[in-house]
Scaffold this motif. Sequence first.
Motif, mmCIF file in Angstrom:
data_model
loop_
_atom_site.group_PDB
_atom_site.id
_atom_site.type_symbol
_atom_site.label_atom_id
_atom_site.label_comp_id
_atom_site.label_asym_id
_atom_site.label_seq_id
_atom_site.Cartn_x
_atom_site.Cartn_y
_atom_site.Cartn_z
ATOM 1 N N GLU A 108 0.834 -1.206 0.000
ATOM 2 C CA GLU A 108 0.000 0.000 0.000
ATOM 3 C C GLU A 108 0.867 1.254 0.000
ATOM 4 O OE1 GLU A 108 -4.071 -1.385 2.286
ATOM 5 O OE2 GLU A 108 -2.277 -0.990 3.461
ATOM 6 N N LEU A 109 1.971 1.189 0.737
ATOM 7 C CA LEU A 109 2.851 2.360 0.778
ATOM 8 C C LEU A 109 3.535 2.583 -0.572
ATOM 9 C CD1 LEU A 109 4.469 2.241 4.329
ATOM 10 C CD2 LEU A 109 2.923 3.946 3.398
ATOM 11 N N VAL A 110 4.021 1.501 -1.161
ATOM 12 C CA VAL A 110 4.645 1.630 -2.487
ATOM 13 C C VAL A 110 3.627 2.218 -3.463
ATOM 14 C CG1 VAL A 110 5.564 0.335 -4.465
ATOM 15 C CG2 VAL A 110 6.346 -0.219 -2.154
ATOM 16 N N THR A 111 2.412 1.694 -3.438
ATOM 17 C CA THR A 111 1.365 2.174 -4.344
ATOM 18 C C THR A 111 1.045 3.643 -4.085
ATOM 19 O OG1 THR A 111 0.462 -0.048 -4.381
ATOM 20 C CG2 THR A 111 -0.954 1.693 -5.233
ATOM 21 N N ALA A 112 0.977 4.026 -2.792
ATOM 22 C CA ALA A 112 0.660 5.420 -2.455
ATOM 23 C C ALA A 112 1.711 6.367 -3.039
ATOM 24 C CB ALA A 112 0.595 5.591 -0.940
ATOM 25 N N ILE A 113 2.939 5.886 -3.190
ATOM 26 C CA ILE A 113 3.999 6.760 -3.696
ATOM 27 C C ILE A 113 4.072 6.754 -5.225
ATOM 28 C CG2 ILE A 113 6.501 7.207 -3.690
ATOM 29 C CD1 ILE A 113 6.500 5.988 -0.832
ATOM 30 N N ILE A 114 3.978 5.587 -5.836
ATOM 31 C CA ILE A 114 4.172 5.579 -7.290
ATOM 32 C C ILE A 114 2.870 5.662 -8.081
ATOM 33 C CG2 ILE A 114 6.389 4.386 -7.135
ATOM 34 C CD1 ILE A 114 5.100 1.839 -7.964
ATOM 35 N N ASN A 115 1.741 5.551 -7.384
ATOM 36 C CA ASN A 115 0.444 5.626 -8.066
ATOM 37 C C ASN A 115 -0.550 6.317 -7.128
ATOM 38 O OD1 ASN A 115 -1.658 5.181 -9.795
ATOM 39 N ND2 ASN A 115 -1.705 2.960 -9.583
ATOM 40 N N PRO A 116 -0.237 7.577 -6.745
ATOM 41 C CA PRO A 116 -0.979 8.233 -5.660
ATOM 42 C C PRO A 116 -2.487 8.338 -5.875
ATOM 43 C CG PRO A 116 0.616 9.760 -6.666
ATOM 44 C CD PRO A 116 0.817 8.425 -7.294
ATOM 45 N N SER A 117 -2.931 8.414 -7.095
ATOM 46 C CA SER A 117 -4.366 8.576 -7.320
ATOM 47 C C SER A 117 -5.130 7.257 -7.242
ATOM 48 C CB SER A 117 -4.623 9.231 -8.676
ATOM 49 O OG SER A 117 -4.008 10.488 -8.708
ATOM 50 N N HIS A 118 -4.407 6.144 -7.172
ATOM 51 C CA HIS A 118 -5.076 4.833 -7.143
ATOM 52 C C HIS A 118 -6.055 4.750 -5.976
ATOM 53 C CE1 HIS A 118 -5.785 0.583 -7.475
ATOM 54 N NE2 HIS A 118 -5.344 0.382 -6.249
ATOM 55 N N LYS A 119 -5.606 5.190 -4.808
ATOM 56 C CA LYS A 119 -6.482 5.206 -3.631
ATOM 57 C C LYS A 119 -6.044 6.382 -2.776
ATOM 58 C CE LYS A 119 -7.966 2.138 0.083
ATOM 59 N NZ LYS A 119 -7.458 2.988 1.179
ATOM 60 N N LEU A 120 -6.938 7.323 -2.575
ATOM 61 C CA LEU A 120 -6.573 8.508 -1.804
ATOM 62 C C LEU A 120 -6.527 8.186 -0.315
ATOM 63 C CD1 LEU A 120 -8.783 11.158 -3.654
ATOM 64 C CD2 LEU A 120 -6.362 10.687 -3.999
ATOM 65 N N ALA A 121 -5.667 8.914 0.397
ATOM 66 C CA ALA A 121 -5.523 8.698 1.837
ATOM 67 C C ALA A 121 -6.861 8.875 2.537
ATOM 68 C CB ALA A 121 -4.504 9.683 2.398
ATOM 69 N N ASN A 122 -7.077 8.084 3.563
ATOM 70 C CA ASN A 122 -8.313 8.180 4.351
ATOM 71 C C ASN A 122 -8.281 9.386 5.266
ATOM 72 O OD1 ASN A 122 -9.630 5.892 3.481
ATOM 73 N ND2 ASN A 122 -8.495 4.580 4.891
ATOM 74 N N GLY A 123 -9.455 9.869 5.618
ATOM 75 C CA GLY A 123 -9.541 10.864 6.675
ATOM 76 C C GLY A 123 -9.415 12.306 6.207
#
Length: 150
Positions: A85-100
Motif C-alpha cells: 500500500e505504501l509503495v502504491t501510495a507513492i508511485i500511483n498516488p491517485s489509485h487510492k486517496l488517503a483516508n480521513g
Amino acid sequence: MKRFSILTLLLTLFLSLGACDEERTMSERGFRLPDGNATAGRETFLYMHCNQCHTIEGEELPPIPGFDPFVELGGTVTRVKTYGELVTAIINPSHKLANGYAKEVVSEDGKSKMYVYNGFMTVQELIDIVMFLQPHYEVVPPEFQYRVYP
Ligand code: HEC
C-alpha cells in the motif's frame, strides 16, 4: 426465452473468464522489492521535499519556508499499512486517496495533489523511503459503536 437465458449465461461466463484472465496476468502475486535502508529513506524524503506537504507522526522534520504540510503520514491506522500500500501510495498516488481527508483537500478532479515522482525517483530511493515510513504506522483495532436498544 430459454435460448435467451443460455445466451446470457454464455456471455456472462465469457465476460467473467475475461476478467479472471486480466486479474491473473495483472496480479501482484510474486511481487517483492528488496529491503531498503530507513536512514537513507529519511534523507531521500527530505531531499525530495516530501515534507513540503507531509508531516510524519513522531518525526521532527525541518519546515520548508512558504509551505504548510497538510497530510500527516504514519500514526494510528485501523488496519495495516502494508508495504504494498505504501509503495502504491507513492508511485500511483491517485489509485487510492488517503483516508480521513476531504476530497477537495487532497485531490483535484479525482487526482491526488501529490506529485508523481516516477520519472526521476530510483527504485533504491523508493524502497528506502518505504522502509523509513512503515514503522511510523501503528495499527489499532477500529472502534465500533454498538447501538444499544432499550
Ligand atoms: C504537493 C504535495 C505533496 C508532495 C510534495 C508529496 N505528497 Fe504524498 N500525498 C499528498 C497528498 C495530497 C496525499 C493524500 C492523497 C493521496 O492519498 O494521494 C498524499 C499521500 C501520500 C501517502 C499516502 C498516505 C496515506 O495515509 O494513505 C504517502 C505514503 C505519501 N503521500 C508519500 C509521499 C512521499 C514519500 C513523498 C515524497 C517523495 C510525497 N508523498 C510528496 C501530497 C504530496
